[in-house]
Design a protein around this motif. Structure first.
Motif, PDB file in Angstrom:
ATOM      1  N   ALA A  14     -11.067  -7.166   4.485  1.00  0.00           N
ATOM      2  CA  ALA A  14     -11.450  -5.306   4.747  1.00  0.00           C
ATOM      3  C   ALA A  14     -12.515  -5.516   5.066  1.00  0.00           C
ATOM      4  O   ALA A  14     -12.802  -6.236   4.927  1.00  0.00           O
ATOM      5  CB  ALA A  14     -10.408  -5.089   3.712  1.00  0.00           C
ATOM      6  N   ILE A  15     -12.486  -4.458   5.924  1.00  0.00           N
ATOM      7  CA  ILE A  15     -13.712  -3.556   6.552  1.00  0.00           C
ATOM      8  C   ILE A  15     -14.462  -2.700   5.578  1.00  0.00           C
ATOM      9  O   ILE A  15     -13.652  -1.410   5.611  1.00  0.00           O
ATOM     10  CB  ILE A  15     -14.293  -4.108   7.533  1.00  0.00           C
ATOM     11  N   GLY A  16     -15.712  -2.422   5.385  1.00  0.00           N
ATOM     12  CA  GLY A  16     -16.077  -1.082   4.823  1.00  0.00           C
ATOM     13  C   GLY A  16     -15.400  -1.335   3.644  1.00  0.00           C
ATOM     14  O   GLY A  16     -15.029  -1.289   2.849  1.00  0.00           O
ATOM     15  N   ASN A  17     -15.335   1.002   3.346  1.00  0.00           N
ATOM     16  CA  ASN A  17     -14.663   0.900   2.288  1.00  0.00           C
ATOM     17  C   ASN A  17     -13.658   1.205   2.186  1.00  0.00           C
ATOM     18  O   ASN A  17     -12.682   1.642   3.480  1.00  0.00           O
ATOM     19  CB  ASN A  17     -15.228   2.304   2.315  1.00  0.00           C
ATOM     20  N   ASN A  55     -10.332   2.612  -3.795  1.00  0.00           N
ATOM     21  CA  ASN A  55     -10.247   0.996  -3.763  1.00  0.00           C
ATOM     22  C   ASN A  55      -9.528   0.504  -4.120  1.00  0.00           C
ATOM     23  O   ASN A  55      -9.541  -0.701  -4.976  1.00  0.00           O
ATOM     24  CB  ASN A  55     -11.434   0.738  -5.899  1.00  0.00           C
ATOM     25  N   LYS A  56      -8.154   0.617  -3.507  1.00  0.00           N
ATOM     26  CA  LYS A  56      -7.052  -0.368  -3.368  1.00  0.00           C
ATOM     27  C   LYS A  56      -6.346  -0.583  -2.471  1.00  0.00           C
ATOM     28  O   LYS A  56      -6.372   0.601  -1.535  1.00  0.00           O
ATOM     29  CB  LYS A  56      -6.310   0.114  -4.718  1.00  0.00           C
ATOM     30  N   ILE A  57      -5.526  -1.027  -1.837  1.00  0.00           N
ATOM     31  CA  ILE A  57      -4.565  -1.259  -1.093  1.00  0.00           C
ATOM     32  C   ILE A  57      -3.313  -1.512  -1.567  1.00  0.00           C
ATOM     33  O   ILE A  57      -3.229  -1.765  -3.090  1.00  0.00           O
ATOM     34  CB  ILE A  57      -4.313  -2.736  -0.243  1.00  0.00           C
ATOM     35  N   VAL A  58      -1.951  -0.668  -1.075  1.00  0.00           N
ATOM     36  CA  VAL A  58      -1.060  -1.573  -1.704  1.00  0.00           C
ATOM     37  C   VAL A  58       0.663  -1.891  -0.994  1.00  0.00           C
ATOM     38  O   VAL A  58       0.274  -1.947   0.066  1.00  0.00           O
ATOM     39  CB  VAL A  58      -0.091   0.101  -1.598  1.00  0.00           C
ATOM     40  N   PHE A  59       1.003  -2.717  -1.242  1.00  0.00           N
ATOM     41  CA  PHE A  59       1.599  -3.793  -0.779  1.00  0.00           C
ATOM     42  C   PHE A  59       3.187  -3.702  -1.558  1.00  0.00           C
ATOM     43  O   PHE A  59       3.151  -4.172  -2.681  1.00  0.00           O
ATOM     44  CB  PHE A  59       1.083  -4.576  -0.634  1.00  0.00           C
ATOM     45  N   ASN A  60       4.520  -3.448  -0.839  1.00  0.00           N
ATOM     46  CA  ASN A  60       5.630  -3.736  -2.023  1.00  0.00           C
ATOM     47  C   ASN A  60       6.129  -2.398  -3.031  1.00  0.00           C
ATOM     48  O   ASN A  60       6.509  -2.922  -4.829  1.00  0.00           O
ATOM     49  CB  ASN A  60       6.376  -4.234  -2.285  1.00  0.00           C
ATOM     50  N   GLY A  61       5.071  -1.429  -2.999  1.00  0.00           N
ATOM     51  CA  GLY A  61       4.966  -0.093  -4.892  1.00  0.00           C
ATOM     52  C   GLY A  61       3.668  -0.915  -5.202  1.00  0.00           C
ATOM     53  O   GLY A  61       3.522  -0.093  -6.184  1.00  0.00           O
ATOM     54  N   GLU A  62       3.486  -1.915  -4.838  1.00  0.00           N
ATOM     55  CA  GLU A  62       2.023  -2.809  -5.530  1.00  0.00           C
ATOM     56  C   GLU A  62       0.231  -2.471  -5.735  1.00  0.00           C
ATOM     57  O   GLU A  62       0.479  -2.258  -4.287  1.00  0.00           O
ATOM     58  CB  GLU A  62       2.435  -4.618  -6.376  1.00  0.00           C
ATOM     59  N   ARG A  68      -4.136 -10.998  -6.856  1.00  0.00           N
ATOM     60  CA  ARG A  68      -4.770  -9.942  -8.139  1.00  0.00           C
ATOM     61  C   ARG A  68      -5.328  -8.514  -7.163  1.00  0.00           C
ATOM     62  O   ARG A  68      -5.539  -7.531  -6.957  1.00  0.00           O
ATOM     63  CB  ARG A  68      -5.295 -10.094  -8.972  1.00  0.00           C
ATOM     64  N   GLN A  69      -5.861  -9.133  -6.220  1.00  0.00           N
ATOM     65  CA  GLN A  69      -6.529  -8.393  -4.929  1.00  0.00           C
ATOM     66  C   GLN A  69      -5.638  -8.204  -4.015  1.00  0.00           C
ATOM     67  O   GLN A  69      -6.295  -7.096  -2.926  1.00  0.00           O
ATOM     68  CB  GLN A  69      -8.049  -8.861  -4.255  1.00  0.00           C
ATOM     69  N   LEU A 128     -10.629  -2.088  11.032  1.00  0.00           N
ATOM     70  CA  LEU A 128     -12.346  -0.915  10.441  1.00  0.00           C
ATOM     71  C   LEU A 128     -11.752  -0.203   9.480  1.00  0.00           C
ATOM     72  O   LEU A 128     -10.748  -0.488   8.650  1.00  0.00           O
ATOM     73  CB  LEU A 128     -11.773   0.607  12.093  1.00  0.00           C
ATOM     74  N   PRO A 129     -13.051   0.677   8.700  1.00  0.00           N
ATOM     75  CA  PRO A 129     -12.369   0.733   7.522  1.00  0.00           C
ATOM     76  C   PRO A 129     -11.390   2.066   6.867  1.00  0.00           C
ATOM     77  O   PRO A 129     -11.088   2.503   8.667  1.00  0.00           O
ATOM     78  CB  PRO A 129     -14.036   1.875   7.439  1.00  0.00           C
ATOM     79  N   ASP A 130     -11.222   2.369   6.110  1.00  0.00           N
ATOM     80  CA  ASP A 130     -10.084   3.111   5.873  1.00  0.00           C
ATOM     81  C   ASP A 130     -10.526   4.279   6.745  1.00  0.00           C
ATOM     82  O   ASP A 130     -12.186   5.236   6.089  1.00  0.00           O
ATOM     83  CB  ASP A 130      -9.218   3.371   4.375  1.00  0.00           C
ATOM     84  N   SER A 131      -9.924   5.696   7.144  1.00  0.00           N
ATOM     85  CA  SER A 131     -10.250   6.948   7.158  1.00  0.00           C
ATOM     86  C   SER A 131      -9.988   7.975   6.326  1.00  0.00           C
ATOM     87  O   SER A 131      -9.032   7.022   5.575  1.00  0.00           O
ATOM     88  CB  SER A 131      -9.622   7.246   8.926  1.00  0.00           C
ATOM     89  N   GLU A 132      -9.847   8.920   6.349  1.00  0.00           N
ATOM     90  CA  GLU A 132      -9.862   9.834   4.713  1.00  0.00           C
ATOM     91  C   GLU A 132      -8.460  10.134   4.577  1.00  0.00           C
ATOM     92  O   GLU A 132      -8.200  10.648   3.735  1.00  0.00           O
ATOM     93  CB  GLU A 132     -10.616  11.097   5.452  1.00  0.00           C
ATOM     94  N   ASP A 133      -7.849  10.051   5.561  1.00  0.00           N
ATOM     95  CA  ASP A 133      -6.459  10.611   6.156  1.00  0.00           C
ATOM     96  C   ASP A 133      -5.295   9.616   5.700  1.00  0.00           C
ATOM     97  O   ASP A 133      -4.410   9.251   6.891  1.00  0.00           O
ATOM     98  CB  ASP A 133      -5.808  11.219   6.989  1.00  0.00           C
ATOM     99  N   GLU A 134      -6.285   7.925   5.879  1.00  0.00           N
ATOM    100  CA  GLU A 134      -5.234   7.010   6.193  1.00  0.00           C
ATOM    101  C   GLU A 134      -4.420   6.450   4.674  1.00  0.00           C
ATOM    102  O   GLU A 134      -4.791   6.513   3.691  1.00  0.00           O
ATOM    103  CB  GLU A 134      -6.118   5.690   6.391  1.00  0.00           C
ATOM    104  N   SER A 135      -3.250   6.176   4.851  1.00  0.00           N
ATOM    105  CA  SER A 135      -1.915   5.473   3.871  1.00  0.00           C
ATOM    106  C   SER A 135      -3.332   4.541   3.276  1.00  0.00           C
ATOM    107  O   SER A 135      -4.018   3.574   4.241  1.00  0.00           O
ATOM    108  CB  SER A 135      -0.392   4.768   5.207  1.00  0.00           C
ATOM    109  N   ILE A 136      -2.773   4.427   2.403  1.00  0.00           N
ATOM    110  CA  ILE A 136      -3.404   2.790   1.834  1.00  0.00           C
ATOM    111  C   ILE A 136      -2.657   2.105   1.134  1.00  0.00           C
ATOM    112  O   ILE A 136      -2.378   0.934   0.566  1.00  0.00           O
ATOM    113  CB  ILE A 136      -3.372   3.553   0.143  1.00  0.00           C
ATOM    114  N   ASP A 137      -0.959   2.201   2.451  1.00  0.00           N
ATOM    115  CA  ASP A 137      -0.610   0.861   2.472  1.00  0.00           C
ATOM    116  C   ASP A 137      -1.271   0.208   3.365  1.00  0.00           C
ATOM    117  O   ASP A 137      -1.188   0.256   4.553  1.00  0.00           O
ATOM    118  CB  ASP A 137       0.881   1.830   2.759  1.00  0.00           C
ATOM    119  N   ILE A 138      -0.604  -1.786   3.015  1.00  0.00           N
ATOM    120  CA  ILE A 138      -1.835  -1.827   3.788  1.00  0.00           C
ATOM    121  C   ILE A 138      -0.942  -2.612   5.312  1.00  0.00           C
ATOM    122  O   ILE A 138      -1.198  -2.527   6.447  1.00  0.00           O
ATOM    123  CB  ILE A 138      -1.581  -3.370   3.098  1.00  0.00           C
TER     124      ILE A 138
END
Length: 293
Positions: free
Chosen positions: A52-55, A59-66, A104-105, A257-267
């Motif tokens: 990942a890059i930046g914030n 503070n999390k990512i989601v994959f397959n609902g986890e 775990r990360q 890129l770092p995450d954007s304010e309107d970006e999905s947390i689904d990786i």
């Protein structure tokens, strides 16, 4: 622990904690090209950014609902579990293979290697990423090296410039107060392809240039023709950053890129990330050249 590689021209020191470059010195002149850490200013000198890059939004990512807790800049920075290998006097590498801790990360099984090689007056830093999983792997990676801009009573930060390959109309993405990419952009003034550094240039955080069509920049004094060239073939984004008024500038090629304010947390929905097929390996290099007069 510090590790050293060298050739007839340069000596480079890298710490095992996070595989950060700590020093790059010209043997003949003794000149240091990497900013020497001052914890009161910034506690790093060259973080390795992966996956990942930046914030990270929430503070999390989601994959397959986890949910997976992901820290700023990913899991290599400050990591003390990297395996070191000295290949010869002028090259070495640090590796991380997925484990119960990384899973775990970050949800994928992988192998990551960052290699450092000195060739003549050049330092090559190569990332090698292998997807050991059975599903496509999504990641970002990049550099964050702080190059020294020595200051004294005769030299101010404004005496340094970033030189681009040609005159450009630069437009920077901006970061919000939460460290996420905002929709706003700002024009960055240059003079015939030269961007002067200043105590205020980074008052609004990093300059982030996306979808770039150049693959090198030069850091030099404005009254000199040569300096440090950073080459970053195949990197689509470039960031420049420093703490305001500090005596360094970070030149940061980014794949992602770092995450954007309107970006999905689904990786799997992060549009700037690279997708690597199961079993595939990917390489990308950042090259630092110390130009000779």
């Amino acid at each position: 622990m510090l590790h050293t590689i060298q050739n007839e021209n340069l000596i480079c020191t890298i710490t095992s904690k996070g595989a950060e470059i700590r020093s790059l010195i010209n043997k003949e002149t003794g000149e240091e090209y990497i900013w020497q850490i001052d914890p009161s200013v910034w506690g790093s000198s060259s973080p390795v950014l992966f996956p990942a890059i930046g914030n990270i939004k929430e503070n999390k990512i989601v994959f397959n609902g986890e949910d997976y807790a992901m820290t700023k800049h990913g899991i290599i920075r400050n990591n003390e579990q990297l395996d070191f290998q000295q290949h010869d006097a002028s090259s070495c590498s640090f590796t991380l293979t997925s484990s119960d801790e990384t899973l775990r990360q970050y949800p994928y099984k992988f192998h990551f290697r960052v290699s450092f090689t000195l060739v003549e007056y050049r330092l090559l830093m190569t990332y090698t990423v292998t997807n050991n999983d059975t599903v496509p792997m999504h990641f970002a990676c990049g550099g964050h090296t702080a190059y020294a801009c020595p200051l004294d009573e005769h030299t101010a930060l404004a005496d340094y410039v970033i030189e681009f390959p040609e005159p450009l109309n630069l437009e920077s993405r901006t970061l919000g107060d939460n460290g996420l990419l905002s929709p706003e952009k700002r024009a960055i003034k240059t003079n015939d392809g030269l961007l002067p550094l200043s105590d205020s240039l980074f008052n609004e955080d990093a300059l982030i240039f996306t979808s770039i069509n150049y693959d090198w920049v030069r850091l030099r004094k404005k009254d000199e023709k040569k300096g440090i060239i950073v080459r970053f073939k195949d990197y689509p984004n470039l960031a420049l950053w420093s703490k305001p008024g500090a005596d360094y500038v970070c030149i940061e090629p980014w794949l992602g890129l770092p995450d954007s304010e309107d970006e999905s947390i689904d990786i799997t929905k992060k549009g700037s990330y690279k997708t690597l097929s199961p079993g595939a390996t990917f390489n990308i290099t950042i090259e630092t050249e110390i130009e000779q007069n």
